[in-house]
Every structure is written in C-alpha cells, then in structure tokens.
Design a protein around this motif. Structure first.
Motif: not given
Length: 445
Positions: A25-27, A361, A189
C-alpha cells in the motif's frame, strides 16, 4: 528475499492477482509490465522495495532457525550456524507454500532423464526440442504447459483431476500508460485500489462463501463457456471437463492453457500413472510415454508453516504437539501457550485468489496493536486464550462446510478431517477483525 517468488522460477511463472493490487500500500509501482505480472518482475519489486526502505540491513541471510524457545519471559532463538538471539516478540512470516511435495510414485527414482520440481528449477537443463512430461495441473502445471508446449519436441501433460480454467486477458501496459502513472501519483493510487478489482474480490468472496450463490453460478458459467468455446476436439474437451464445482479447488486463471494443450506438440493424458520407468511414465492403460525430462508440478506441504523448526512455547510445550492433529491459530495470528508469538499468513487465513500482500499488511496492523500493549508497559506478555481459539475454530468449521471449498473435491485447502482450512467469511469481515484487536480474547500478563 522474496518467498515464493524466490523459490519458484519455472518457465511461465505468473502472478494470478492483478499487478497493481499485488503491491504494498505504501509503495505503488507504476512500472508493472502487465495486468498479471511475471514472477521475476514480482521478485524484482520486492528486492527494490527492501533496498529502498533499508530493510536488507536488518536481515541475517542464510540463517536456518533450528530452535525457537520461550523461557524466562523471552524468546530464545538459535540458527544452524550457531547464531543465537533473544527477543521479546517473534513473528513467523514463513508463509504457507514453501516445502515442496514430491509424489510417491513407484519407480520415480529409476528415471534416467532429468527430473525437476517446479519450485527447484534448474535453468541449465535444456528444454527446446525435448520430450517433456508435466505431472500436476494446478496453476503451476498449467503455466508450465502454456510456456513449453511450443518449445518441446513433445509435451505430455499428465492430468489426475481436470481443472476449471477462468479466462483472463493478460494485457501489457503501454509505455504511455506507465509514464502517466509515474507522473500522477493520485492516478497510480486509484489504480492500486481500483474499484473494479475490489468489486471482483467482493464478488469472488461472496461466491466461495455460498456454494449456491448467484456469484458462483456466474463464475461456473464463465469457466464452462471458456471450455466449450476454446476446445474444439470433443474427446479432449470431455477430458478437460471437471466433475466438481468451479472454485472448489483454487480457481486457475489462464489466457492460453486451452490453446497450449491443443498445440500439435502437446498431449493430455488422463489415464492414471501405473509407475515410472527409466525411460518414461507408464500409465494404467499399459502405454509407456517416453520422456527426456519429467517436471513435478506437484505443489507443497501446505500444513508445515514454520515447521520443521523446533518452536517451544510456555512450560516447554512443543508446537508439533499442539499441532499434532493439524495447525490452528486464533484469527490465523496467535496460538494459546505461545506468548508474544504471532504469524503472518498463518493457519486458516485467507488464501484464495487475492493479494496476500494486502492480507499480511492487515495482519501486521493487528499484531502491532498487541505489541503496543507491551511497549506501553500495560503487560509483558500477550497470549491468545484457549477459549477464544476453541470458539473461533467451532464457528470457522461450521462456516467452512458451507463454502464452495467444501462442496466435494480434493484440494490443499482441506485439513486432515476434510474441512476447508481457509478463512470462511468475507474479506470485509477479515478487515474488520484486523482493524481492532478484541483484548478479551487474550491473556495479558
């Protein structure tokens, strides 16, 4: 680094989850080449991400854990090379499918050609123009056949049980599309959380949870039409037709298997295997299929998890004893009598056709809540209650029997009692459970 993408490097290796969903989610990654990414590309993504966030600096590579023991309030670890460590918490992120399963077929050790397990591929072994036999027709076997049918002199696919094949168009992303994603993070995103994908996850979840749902009937119709419209030979078509419900086994996504198995160089063999001889495979109809290379796409021992490492909980309790009848864990994360010990993708977790990165996650967020209790000094140990695991298992098994996984086929989803050992509820419920830990399910010491 990389887990299954490190261990599996066979020809045709492809992820069956859309690339932008199979991403941290962060990359987010604007440079995926295809809708379903090839294995080496996924491995490269993990390696780049670990390097970017300096995770590599924290890793002790080539260390096999032989002992993990809870004593005097802490976990004591030892590796095969003699390295020792002491920790407040242990998190087992060892995965599910990493111990290869080899078939017990008479004469396998007498075969004089090359033998490869799909998870132990030797790229020095020649493929082109050779007589290749593939045992196993899950996702791995299907992908290998698709990759090698045109390269082999003769490719024989030995099928024990026919599989439902769900059609997918594995489109390539253009350079213009990738450039647009690099220049617009909001667009990137939005693709990562694409409503279409999330809607498909919800639809698939609804389908497998209720074997009589409209969603599973729709999936079956699509898979059946794919078979009917793709295979011209009526005899071959019937060999390829499963006798169980679609998605009872893990649903296989493939854009080209039916085309590959109809290649002039390819043959599907559905007769059972009698034995393996020095020059090939003899089937129960008496025929000897002469081969130069035998590929074992026969999967993994799905009940091992962190075993065979010796994990010992409170008062010297061995994990092997706790799991003697089969692995279990509260919410797939925690085990009673094993304080401050948690798992990512542990027993009974969601392992269907969706992103295990997303699952991990969410589990990490849940585990972090429990670790925070210790960090803040509210307790020293966090341990799942026996009553919580028992209640969870009773409810889970009751729900699992109603899923399509329990509708009458043999698969690696089933436990020793024949009950599906996967998460039997919706993805939404899993997310809700992971978002807030219910502390009454735990003993805090």
């Amino acid at each position: 680094m990389g887990g299954t993408w490190r261990e599996n490097t066979y020809p045709g290796l492809t992820c069956d989850v859309p690339s932008h969903a199979y991403t941290y989610s962060f990359e987010p990654n604007p440079d995926w080449s295809r809708f379903l990414p090839p294995g080496p590309e996924v491995q490269g993504y993990f390696e780049r991400t670990a390097k970017k966030y300096q995770v590599e600096e924290m890793i002790q590579f080539n260390q096999e854990i032989i002992r993990c023991e809870f004593k005097d309030g802490r976990w004591h670890l030892e590796t095969k090379s003699g390295l020792t460590d002491v920790a407040d918490f242990v998190i087992a992120a060892t995965g599910v499918l990493h111990h290869p399963s080899f078939p017990k077929i008479k004469g396998l050790d007498t075969f004089q050609g090359d033998v490869l397990h799909s998870a132990r591929w030797d790229h020095d072994i020649a493929l082109d123009g050779r007589r290749i036999g593939v045992l196993g027709n899950g996702s791995t076997g299907v992908q290998i056949v698709s990759a090698l049918a045109a390269r082999a002199g003769k490719l024989t696919h030995f099928q024990r049980t026919a599989q439902w094949i769900f059609p997918v168009d594995n489109v390539a992303f253009s350079e213009e599309q990738k450039a647009a994603l690099r220049n617009d993070r909001a667009l990137l995103k939005s693709l990562q959380n694409e409503e279409t994908y999330l809607a498909n996850v919800e639809r698939f979840t609804n389908a497998v949870l209720d074997a009589n749902s409209p969603e599973i009937l729709e999936i079956e119709a699509i898979a059946r039409n794919n078979l009917e419209q793709s295979v011209t030979d009526p005899l071959l078509r019937e060999k390829l037709r499963p006798t169980y419900r679609a998605a009872c086994k893990r649903l296989i996504y493939s854009p080209d298997y039916y085309r590959a198995i109809q290649h002039p160089n390819a043959e599907l063999v559905s007769d059972g295997i009698e034995c393996i001889e020095p020059t090939g495979v003899r089937t129960q109809d008496g025929r000897l299929h002469e081969l130069d290379l035998l590929v074992l796409a026969t999967g993994f021992k799905a009940d091992q998890f962190m075993r065979p490492m010796n994990v010992t909980g409170r008062n010297g309790l061995p994990l092997n004893e706790v799991w003697a009848k089969g692995p279990s864990a509260y919410l797939a994360v925690a085990i009673p009598d094993f304080p401050n010990f948690f798992m990512l993708n542990g027993p009974t977790g969601p392992v269907g056709n969706f992103s295990l990165i997303d699952i991990a996650e969410q589990q990490w967020g849940y585990i972090a809540q429990l670790m925070e209790l210790v960090r803040k000094g509210e307790c020293r140990e966090v341990e799942a209650r026996h009553e919580a695991l028992q209640a969870y298992d009773i409810a889970r098994k009751e729900a699992a029997r109603k899923t399509v996984f329990g509708s009458g086929c043999s698969s690696w989803y089933l436990d020793a009692e024949g009950i599906p050992s996967t998460w039997p509820w919706s993805q939404r419920r899993f997310k809700e459970e992971m978002s807030a830990a219910k502390l009454d399910a735990y003993v805090l010491r």
